[in-house]
Design an enzyme around this catalytic site. Structure first.
Site, PDB file in Angstrom:
ATOM      1  N   GLY A 172     -37.752  -6.037  81.626  1.00 13.95           N
ATOM      2  CA  GLY A 172     -37.038  -7.291  81.834  1.00 13.95           C
ATOM      3  C   GLY A 172     -37.911  -8.394  82.407  1.00 13.95           C
ATOM      4  CG  HIS A 173     -35.984 -12.137  83.322  1.00  7.28           C
ATOM      5  ND1 HIS A 173     -35.139 -13.184  83.069  1.00  7.28           N
ATOM      6  CD2 HIS A 173     -35.306 -11.314  84.146  1.00  7.28           C
ATOM      7  CE1 HIS A 173     -34.002 -13.001  83.710  1.00  7.28           C
ATOM      8  NE2 HIS A 173     -34.086 -11.879  84.370  1.00  7.28           N
ATOM      9  CG  ASN A 174     -39.142 -13.296  86.713  1.00  7.24           C
ATOM     10  OD1 ASN A 174     -38.099 -13.669  86.173  1.00  7.24           O
ATOM     11  ND2 ASN A 174     -40.143 -14.124  86.955  1.00  7.24           N
TER      12      ASN A 174
END
Length: 371
Positions: A243-245
């Site tokens: 996922g993002h980050n």
């Protein structure tokens, strides 16, 4: 076209530069590798799993890679190593078939403006490259891959066919990305306003370090604001969702079908079993091992082995019974609490009764004494 590797190697040639010794004939010719249970002359095999030790005395292989302790029962040439699987991995590269490639850009490739492509790079058929892309020395871009604007790919990295790299992604040296992987697509970010979901712009990117392996159909989302970071030496299996980050630390290895929710940080030298799921915004420390199908919902700060979920497959009837008992667990817990309270009250009454003097008996003894 397949390159013409040397057809045979002396056993001594295969261990050059390795921490291994030969017990037997160093001039024995090896033409391939084979599993120990299906061994054949002229081939080399290895033994690491004790379940396969029974095949060692009857192996037909011309050489076996094993530890010094296992070599006692070896009836053929032995390559003795403290890490047989690593030694096998290095020897197997001698027999790995490699497609022959030629530096240059295929005539069907589409290249955008102001790109910097090293003359030793290989750009395959039907590759699409955006504008201001930087591709280093000896990089291989497989057929049908898509490289968006401002991407940077450092030297000796390889993208197999049909890899998609979104804009502004940075990929380090000697990194391998398998077919179907998607790097830098938008993270899953939506804001709810009066029951309607509105997309949140994903303004970060993805930074992939050196010596990283990314498996087939694995997806790595770009950051919402900061970058998603995959550090040096990370190994990702097939069908992983990052996922993002998310940040994954150096030399961590993750098996297939793992899902990592946004803003999770995984430390260095971790080992993550297949189908494990991570909640978002948690931190996993260094040197953590998580067994397959574990649900990780809280941060883990201490090194060690962590597990959750049902332990192994059981017959369906047994599973259904256990599942029914699990759903009665809350009721059972309340009953146990009630019993504990009742037992404590009973114990207190018993203790109180034992500590109270028997006035009547003492009085009777006094009367008898007076008579």
């Amino acid at each position: 076209m397949i390159s013409s590797n040397k057809s045979q190697y002396k056993l001594a040639e295969l261990i050059i530069g390795l921490d291994a010794t030969i017990k037997g004939d160093p001039n024995c010719l090896i033409s391939g590798v084979c599993p120990i249970q299906q061994s054949q002359p002229g081939h080399i095999t290895f033994l690491t799993n004790p379940l396969y030790r029974k095949y060692l005395p009857i192996t037909q292989a011309s050489a076996v890679i094993l530890t010094e302790a296992e070599a006692v029962e070896c009836t053929t040439n032995a390559v003795i190593s403290r890490n047989p699987y690593y030694t096998y991995a290095k020897i197997a590269t001698f027999f790995e078939e490699q497609s022959e490639t030629f530096a240059g850009i295929h005539t069907t490739a589409a290249i955008g403006m102001d790109c910097q492509i090293h003359p030793t790079a290989v750009i395959g058929p039907n590759v699409v490259i955006g504008c201001q892309v930087k591709i280093g020395a000896n990089v291989i871009i497989g057929a049908g891959s898509s490289i968006a604007d401002y991407v940077e790919i450092d030297e000796n990295s390889q993208l197999d066919a049909n890899v998609t790299i979104y804009h502004k992604v940075k990929i380090g040296k000697r990194t391998c990305i398998a077919s179907g992987a998607v790097i830098g697509s938008d993270g899953f970010g939506f804001a709810n306003q009066k029951g309607v979901w509105h997309k949140v712009p994903q303004l970060g990117s993805v930074v992939v370090g050196d010596d990283v392996d990314i498996g087939a159909n694995t997806t790595i989302d770009r950051g919402a604001v900061e970058n998603t970071v995959i550090e040096n030496g990370v190994k990702l299996d097939n069908l992983i969702q990052v996922g993002h980050n998310v940040k994954i630390g150096t030399n961590t290895i993750i098996a297939g079908c793992v899902a990592i929710a946004g803003s999770t940080v995984i430390g260095k030298n971790c080992m993550i079993g297949g189908a494990t799921c991570f909640a978002g915004h948690i931190t996993i420390g260094d040197n953590v091992m998580i067994t397959g199908m574990t649900a990780v919902t809280k941060s883990i700060h201490e090194p060690g082995i962590y597990s959750s979920g049902i332990v192994g497959a059981v017959p369906n009837q047994e599973f259904r019974k256990n599942n029914a008992r699990f759903h009665r667990l809350e009721n059972l817990m309340q009953r146990v609490k009630t019993l504990e309270i009742a037992l404590k009250e009973f114990s207190n009454r018993s203790a109180s009764f034992e500590s109270t003097p028997n006035v009547g008996c003492e009085a009777g003894l006094d009367e008898n004494a007076q008579e």
